[in-house]
Enzyme design. Structure first.
Site, short mmCIF file in Angstrom:
data_model
loop_
_atom_site.label_atom_id
_atom_site.label_comp_id
_atom_site.label_asym_id
_atom_site.label_seq_id
_atom_site.Cartn_x
_atom_site.Cartn_y
_atom_site.Cartn_z
N GLU A 130 0.73 -8.63 12.16
CA GLU A 130 2.17 -8.51 11.99
C GLU A 130 2.85 -8.62 13.36
OE1 GLU A 130 3.73 -8.31 9.14
OE2 GLU A 130 1.89 -8.25 7.96
N ASP A 183 -3.70 0.95 8.96
CA ASP A 183 -3.95 0.08 7.80
C ASP A 183 -5.28 0.44 7.14
OD1 ASP A 183 -3.31 -2.47 6.21
OD2 ASP A 183 -5.31 -2.91 6.98
N LYS A 201 -6.03 2.13 3.31
CA LYS A 201 -6.92 1.53 2.32
C LYS A 201 -8.00 2.50 1.85
CE LYS A 201 -5.98 -3.16 3.84
NZ LYS A 201 -6.34 -4.27 4.74
N GLY A 208 -0.84 -15.68 12.59
CA GLY A 208 -0.34 -15.03 11.38
C GLY A 208 -1.29 -14.01 10.80
N LYS A 226 0.80 -1.22 0.00
CA LYS A 226 0.00 0.00 0.00
C LYS A 226 0.84 1.28 0.00
CE LYS A 226 -1.99 -1.68 3.66
NZ LYS A 226 -1.72 -3.13 3.54
#
Length: 345
Positions: free
Chosen positions: A213, A224, A228, A210, A129
């Site tokens: 992070e 995040d 986006k 998983g 990104k």
């Protein structure tokens, strides 16, 4: 005619597509795995001879113009120094798939890779990104000037049909509002907290699985999701928003009292990326919102994401999907198949 002669004759009639992958971590390797699994599909549907000819990480890489001998159970002998601007030039690729780390302040190495690829007449598919947040408009203009495509499905919530909804599926109407649960980590943590788990334990569980992070602050502080909606607003609506223009909530300050209050009220918390498009005036935000139990977003649990789009003449459209590294890789390869389709026209 022998079988080997048939194969040679078939290959001679196909268009060769050389792929370079930058950021050869978990997602980059997932991209390579799916490409190898789909080689026959590409031959049969698109008459395309698709080969991965170059991969690199931050310090090492490998180039083989005949195609790298990579498989999911084999390790490539990456060579130190095969990275940077010289890597793109030396790859002789048709398509770059950029899957490196996100750096939204400078664009990071991904920005350098994408700019050089577009400048050299290569299509670019971005999963990362950072470069898109840093300068989507400049990269889009560069792609147009060089007659190539900049594709971004993998950077805009992976398996969810986000940018495609805005640019293609809803092109016949005006999109008024977009709301989405766009970050799997925050949705997982909120779902577990509503089930009685502490914030710290929910984050630790997300890391173990998983989903998050090693440093989950980028997700739980709302960055995040903000990245986006920034990309979606600029690519989908032609806005020129900067990341600092987007008000941002996180989930790291939620208290046990908040959880108990929401349970008593019969509502479910979600971290929502939101875009409002009013007569060409586009605004974006990241908000912690609650929804009643009968709302579709209240049913989006744990590893799932969702998007709701409101339009002038097509009403509302809601899509819900499960996320994973393979889903992110598949979103990028959806972009690649769109390139293959376009080449056949």
């Amino acid at each position: 005619m022998t079988l080997s002669a048939n194969i040679l004759d078939e290959t001679a009639t196909m268009k060769r597509w050389n792929i370079a992958i930058t950021g050869f971590g978990a997602i980059g390797k997932a991209v390579a795995q799916i490409i190898r699994e789909r080689e026959q599909r590409y031959r049969e549907l698109y008459a395309a001879d698709v080969r991965i000819v170059a991969v690199c990480g931050s310090r090492a890489g490998l180039i083989d113009h005949d195609g790298l001998p990579w498989g999911p159970d084999s390790a490539l002998p990456l060579q130190p120094g095969v990275t940077g601007a010289g890597f793109i030039e030396g790859s002789h690729a048709n398509v770059l798939i950029e899957a490196g780390p996100t750096n939204f302040e400078t664009g990071g190495s991904g920005y350098t890779y994408i700019r050089q690829a577009l400048s050299q007449g290569m299509h670019a598919i971005s999963i990362s990104k950072g470069a898109l947040v840093f300068d989507y408009a400049g990269l889009a203009e560069l792609a147009k000037a060089n007659g190539v495509q900049l594709k971004i499905s993998g950077a805009t919530s992976a398996a969810l049909p986000t940018i495609d909804l805005l640019q293609y599926n809803l092109a016949g109407c005006q999109v008024l509002e977009v709301e989405g649960i766009l970050t799997a980590t925050t949705n997982f943590v909120l779902s577990k907290m509503m089930d009685g788990m502490s914030f710290e334990d929910a984050v630790a569980e997300a890391k173990r699985l998983g989903i998050a992070e090693p440093d989950p602050r980028f997700d739980v502080e709302g960055w995040d999701t903000a990245c986006k909606v920034n990309i979606l607003a600029n690519a989908g609506f032609g806005a020129r928003l900067k990341l600092q223009d987007i008000p941002r909530d996180g989930i790291d300050q939620i208290s046990p009292a908040d959880i108990q209050r929401w349970k008593a009220e019969g509502v479910v918390p979600k971290l929502i990326g939101r875009i409002e498009n009013d007569s060409g005036n586009t605004e974006a935000s990241v908000e912690l919102k609650t929804y009643p139990l009968d709302h579709p977003f209240a049913q989006v649990t744990a590893r799932m994401k969702a998007i709701r789009v409101s339009t002038d003449v097509m009403g509302e459209i809601t899509a819900i999907g499960v996320t994973s590294p393979l889903a992110t890789a598949a979103a990028a390869l959806k972009d690649f198949e769109h390139l293959l389709m376009a080449a056949q026209r």
